[in-house]
Design an enzyme around this catalytic site. Structure first.
Site, PDB file in Angstrom:
ATOM      1  N   GLU A 109     -44.949 -32.177  -0.167  1.00 19.81           N
ATOM      2  CA  GLU A 109     -44.441 -33.224   0.716  1.00 19.81           C
ATOM      3  C   GLU A 109     -44.561 -32.849   2.194  1.00 19.81           C
ATOM      4  O   GLU A 109     -44.486 -31.688   2.564  1.00 19.81           O
ATOM      5  CB  GLU A 109     -42.975 -33.517   0.372  1.00 19.81           C
ATOM      6  CG  GLU A 109     -42.840 -34.072  -1.045  1.00 19.81           C
ATOM      7  CD  GLU A 109     -41.435 -34.542  -1.380  1.00 19.81           C
ATOM      8  OE1 GLU A 109     -41.306 -35.687  -1.843  1.00 19.81           O
ATOM      9  OE2 GLU A 109     -40.469 -33.795  -1.184  1.00 19.81           O
ATOM     10  N   CYS A 122     -43.020 -32.080   9.762  1.00 21.33           N
ATOM     11  CA  CYS A 122     -42.498 -30.957   8.975  1.00 21.33           C
ATOM     12  C   CYS A 122     -43.477 -30.697   7.833  1.00 21.33           C
ATOM     13  O   CYS A 122     -43.688 -31.545   6.971  1.00 21.33           O
ATOM     14  CB  CYS A 122     -41.110 -31.330   8.472  1.00 21.33           C
ATOM     15  SG  CYS A 122     -40.355 -30.047   7.481  1.00 21.33           S
ATOM     16  N   CYS A 129     -41.138 -22.801  -4.518  1.00 22.27           N
ATOM     17  CA  CYS A 129     -40.700 -21.674  -3.685  1.00 22.27           C
ATOM     18  C   CYS A 129     -40.174 -20.569  -4.592  1.00 22.27           C
ATOM     19  O   CYS A 129     -39.722 -20.841  -5.695  1.00 22.27           O
ATOM     20  CB  CYS A 129     -39.588 -22.146  -2.731  1.00 22.27           C
ATOM     21  SG  CYS A 129     -39.226 -20.984  -1.394  1.00 22.27           S
ATOM     22  N   CYS A 133     -32.887 -20.089  -2.632  1.00 23.54           N
ATOM     23  CA  CYS A 133     -31.688 -20.227  -1.806  1.00 23.54           C
ATOM     24  C   CYS A 133     -30.766 -21.225  -2.501  1.00 23.54           C
ATOM     25  O   CYS A 133     -31.206 -22.292  -2.938  1.00 23.54           O
ATOM     26  CB  CYS A 133     -32.055 -20.694  -0.400  1.00 23.54           C
ATOM     27  SG  CYS A 133     -33.133 -19.526   0.442  1.00 23.54           S
ATOM     28  N   CYS A 136     -30.611 -25.011  -1.470  1.00 23.87           N
ATOM     29  CA  CYS A 136     -31.872 -25.717  -1.173  1.00 23.87           C
ATOM     30  C   CYS A 136     -32.471 -26.324  -2.428  1.00 23.87           C
ATOM     31  O   CYS A 136     -32.616 -25.657  -3.453  1.00 23.87           O
ATOM     32  CB  CYS A 136     -32.866 -24.734  -0.535  1.00 23.87           C
ATOM     33  SG  CYS A 136     -34.461 -25.487  -0.167  1.00 23.87           S
ATOM     34  N   GLY A 184     -41.442 -24.286   0.656  1.00 22.01           N
ATOM     35  CA  GLY A 184     -42.055 -22.959   0.581  1.00 22.01           C
ATOM     36  C   GLY A 184     -41.679 -22.019   1.709  1.00 22.01           C
ATOM     37  O   GLY A 184     -41.034 -22.407   2.690  1.00 22.01           O
ATOM     38  N   GLU A 185     -42.074 -20.755   1.537  1.00 18.78           N
ATOM     39  CA  GLU A 185     -41.810 -19.716   2.534  1.00 18.78           C
ATOM     40  C   GLU A 185     -43.140 -19.357   3.211  1.00 18.78           C
ATOM     41  O   GLU A 185     -43.997 -18.709   2.600  1.00 18.78           O
ATOM     42  CB  GLU A 185     -41.194 -18.495   1.840  1.00 18.78           C
ATOM     43  CG  GLU A 185     -41.107 -17.249   2.700  1.00 18.78           C
ATOM     44  CD  GLU A 185     -40.464 -17.464   4.068  1.00 18.78           C
ATOM     45  OE1 GLU A 185     -39.366 -18.026   4.143  1.00 18.78           O
ATOM     46  OE2 GLU A 185     -41.098 -17.090   5.079  1.00 18.78           O
ATOM     47  N   SER A 216     -40.697 -21.323  10.412  1.00 18.01           N
ATOM     48  CA  SER A 216     -39.348 -20.982   9.973  1.00 18.01           C
ATOM     49  C   SER A 216     -39.416 -20.065   8.758  1.00 18.01           C
ATOM     50  O   SER A 216     -40.161 -20.316   7.818  1.00 18.01           O
ATOM     51  CB  SER A 216     -38.593 -22.270   9.606  1.00 18.01           C
ATOM     52  OG  SER A 216     -37.282 -21.973   9.179  1.00 18.01           O
ATOM     53  N   SER A 238     -33.859 -18.829   9.178  1.00 15.05           N
ATOM     54  CA  SER A 238     -32.825 -19.490   8.374  1.00 15.05           C
ATOM     55  C   SER A 238     -31.724 -18.478   8.108  1.00 15.05           C
ATOM     56  O   SER A 238     -31.763 -17.753   7.123  1.00 15.05           O
ATOM     57  CB  SER A 238     -33.430 -19.993   7.059  1.00 15.05           C
ATOM     58  OG  SER A 238     -34.365 -21.007   7.333  1.00 15.05           O
ATOM     59  N   LEU A 239     -30.765 -18.430   9.006  1.00 17.31           N
ATOM     60  CA  LEU A 239     -29.752 -17.370   8.948  1.00 17.31           C
ATOM     61  C   LEU A 239     -28.600 -17.751   8.007  1.00 17.31           C
ATOM     62  O   LEU A 239     -28.337 -17.065   7.029  1.00 17.31           O
ATOM     63  CB  LEU A 239     -29.247 -17.074  10.366  1.00 17.31           C
ATOM     64  CG  LEU A 239     -28.329 -15.869  10.505  1.00 17.31           C
ATOM     65  CD1 LEU A 239     -29.015 -14.584  10.073  1.00 17.31           C
ATOM     66  CD2 LEU A 239     -27.840 -15.741  11.954  1.00 17.31           C
ATOM     67  N   HIS A 240     -27.888 -18.801   8.342  1.00 16.35           N
ATOM     68  CA  HIS A 240     -26.883 -19.418   7.473  1.00 16.35           C
ATOM     69  C   HIS A 240     -25.608 -18.616   7.219  1.00 16.35           C
ATOM     70  O   HIS A 240     -24.643 -19.155   6.670  1.00 16.35           O
ATOM     71  CB  HIS A 240     -27.472 -19.833   6.117  1.00 16.35           C
ATOM     72  CG  HIS A 240     -28.701 -20.675   6.224  1.00 16.35           C
ATOM     73  ND1 HIS A 240     -28.808 -21.708   7.120  1.00 16.35           N
ATOM     74  CD2 HIS A 240     -29.875 -20.638   5.559  1.00 16.35           C
ATOM     75  CE1 HIS A 240     -30.001 -22.270   6.997  1.00 16.35           C
ATOM     76  NE2 HIS A 240     -30.670 -21.635   6.062  1.00 16.35           N
ATOM     77  N   ASN A 315     -27.396 -31.015   3.567  1.00 18.80           N
ATOM     78  CA  ASN A 315     -27.903 -32.248   2.957  1.00 18.80           C
ATOM     79  C   ASN A 315     -27.793 -32.149   1.445  1.00 18.80           C
ATOM     80  O   ASN A 315     -28.360 -31.243   0.843  1.00 18.80           O
ATOM     81  CB  ASN A 315     -29.371 -32.463   3.346  1.00 18.80           C
ATOM     82  CG  ASN A 315     -29.507 -32.752   4.832  1.00 18.80           C
ATOM     83  OD1 ASN A 315     -28.862 -33.651   5.363  1.00 18.80           O
ATOM     84  ND2 ASN A 315     -30.333 -31.967   5.520  1.00 18.80           N
ATOM     85  N   CYS A 358     -33.725 -31.830   5.599  1.00 17.81           N
ATOM     86  CA  CYS A 358     -33.882 -30.387   5.353  1.00 17.81           C
ATOM     87  C   CYS A 358     -33.367 -30.013   3.979  1.00 17.81           C
ATOM     88  O   CYS A 358     -32.250 -30.353   3.612  1.00 17.81           O
ATOM     89  CB  CYS A 358     -33.067 -29.570   6.353  1.00 17.81           C
ATOM     90  SG  CYS A 358     -33.452 -29.908   8.039  1.00 17.81           S
TER      91      CYS A 358
END
Ligand code: SAH
Length: 387
Positions: A109, A122, A129, A133, A136, A184-185, A216, A238-240, A315, A358
């Site tokens: 996507e 984006c 992935c 996480c 996600c 994905g990473e 990212s 992406s700390l979080h 989200n 996201c």
């Protein structure tokens, strides 16, 4: 250029491959292989590059400054194909999401987010992935495979086509920024992402300068320095969470590369300055990482790093184990961060109604078992054998 391996990497009948995704050097070389001398090949490659990436031209026949004979010959050897659009969805807020396909089972996507002063695309780097996480949606889909340069740069081409956003150099172009924040990473697909972004950033082509491209990562520490040196885009992390106990749960990769190592890589990221800050993404999860104490720990952690902190309201997706923090909690958190001298914009959720926000991206592609893949290969081989 014909090959028996298509861009998806699966064996199949020899088909002309798309020029999209080739580097300028590769394009030049394939013209030489097709019989042009080095100087002519360079000139033709430059003309083709301009047609393809500045004008979005999809038909060799319309490239009128190229000899008719050359146009006919190249059309036999190469195509200007892009990934197929399976679906396009448009959110009530104007966000658009495309589901693209390049081979059976290879779906990914891309999301366009229009804003007042910019338009951000984006882009995905993998189908599925590996990171898992916890918050996600993409993380619930196994990795199917890495996307190729064709499939990554192709996302920009498809979006520009759909938005009639050619030429790419137009003053009022709609896509002004690219973020590698889709599925994905990106740092687990380093070479292909690097090759694709070189095409996207090329000043004689798609012309999105490296400052307008943000990569990212969930924190693949050993690759961060290389990304700075070899890709040179802006960096988002992406700390979080500001404590390892919490981050270990949210971003399991943290167990491999804990926060201290991640911060050290950020401090030495090439090109970081006050004019070029690192973005720290921080998803707001109710009761988990959203207290004023968490906010204070966060600002302490990033002290000394030229940083922007991007607060992302969580989200939701079907079956998600978390909830979004309340608005007042997010505001209080933002205030602590702000008072410490960091910009802390709260990312407005965009395209939630079409699952384009996201962390909501996911395709139906599934990883085939190795045994199924072998069986498919064998039957394809059998089919090609003379009867
Ligand atoms: N793997 C890379 C690229 C994905 S970027 C990375 O982790 O940075 C996608 C961003 O959306 C990441 O910051 C991710 O942590 C965030 N995200 C994932 N799920 C989310 C959700 N449900 N709500 C809000 N943000 C989410």
């Amino acid at each position: 250029m014909t090959s028996s391996t298509d861009k998806a990497g699966s064996p199949g009948p020899a088909v002309p491959a798309s020029i999209v995704g080739l580097s300028f050097a590769e394009l030049t070389l394939s013209l030489e292989t097709a019989g042009l001398d080095a100087k002519t090949a360079r000139m033709r490659a430059r003309q083709l590059w301009n047609w393809i990436y500045v004008h979005g031209q999809r038909d060799f026949a319309a490239m009128t400054n190229l000899a008719k004979e050359f146009r006919a010959r190249i059309a036999e050897q190469m195509t200007l194909a892009r990934p197929d659009v399976v679906t396009e969805q448009i959110s009530e807020d104007g966000t658009r999401k495309w589901l693209l396909r390049t081979a059976p089972g290879i779906e990914f996507e891309t999301v366009f987010i229009p804003e007042e002063d910019r338009g951000t695309l984006c882009v995905s780097s993998q189908v599925g992935c590996t990171l898992n996480c916890r918050f996600c949606h993409t993380g619930t889909q196994k990795l199917v495979r890495n996307l190729t340069p064709y499939e990554i740069a192709g996302q920009v081409m498809v979006a520009r086509d759909a938005l009639s956003d050619w030429p790419s150099t137009a003053e009022n172009r709609r896509i002004t920024n690219v973020v590698m924040m889709g599925m994905g990473e990106p740092l687990y697909n380093f070479d292909n992402v690097k090759a694709a972004l070189a095409i996207v950033a090329d000043g004689d082509g798609l012309a999105l300068s490296k400052r307008r491209i943000t990569l990212s990562t969930a924190g693949v520490v050993p690759m961060i320095e290389r990304a700075g040196a070899e890709i040179g885009s802006s960096l988002a992390i992406s700390l979080h969470a500001a404590r390892d106990e919490v981050r270990d749960v949210l971003v399991p990769l943290n167990k491999k590369y804990p926060i201290a190592e991640l911060m050290a890589a950020c401090r030495t990221y090439p090109g970081v300055s006050n004019a070029r800050r690192i973005t720290f993404e921080y998803v707001m999860l109710k009761g988990l990482n959203d207290s004023p104490a968490d906010a204070r720990a966060l600002v302490k952690l990033v002290a000394g790093i030229p940083a922007k902190i991007n607060l992302i309201p969580f989200n939701p997706w079907p079956g998600a184990p978390y909830e979004c923090s309340s608005w007042s909690t997010i505001e209080k958190f933002a205030e602590v961060v702000n008072r410490a001298g960091y910009a802390s914009p709260v990312r407005t959720p965009r395209g939630r109604d079409i699952m384009a926000a996201c962390g909501q991206l996911k395709s139906a592609s599934v990883k085939e078992r190795a045994s199924e893949r072998m069986a498919a290969l064998r039957s394809a081989e059998l089919a090609r054998m003379p009867h």
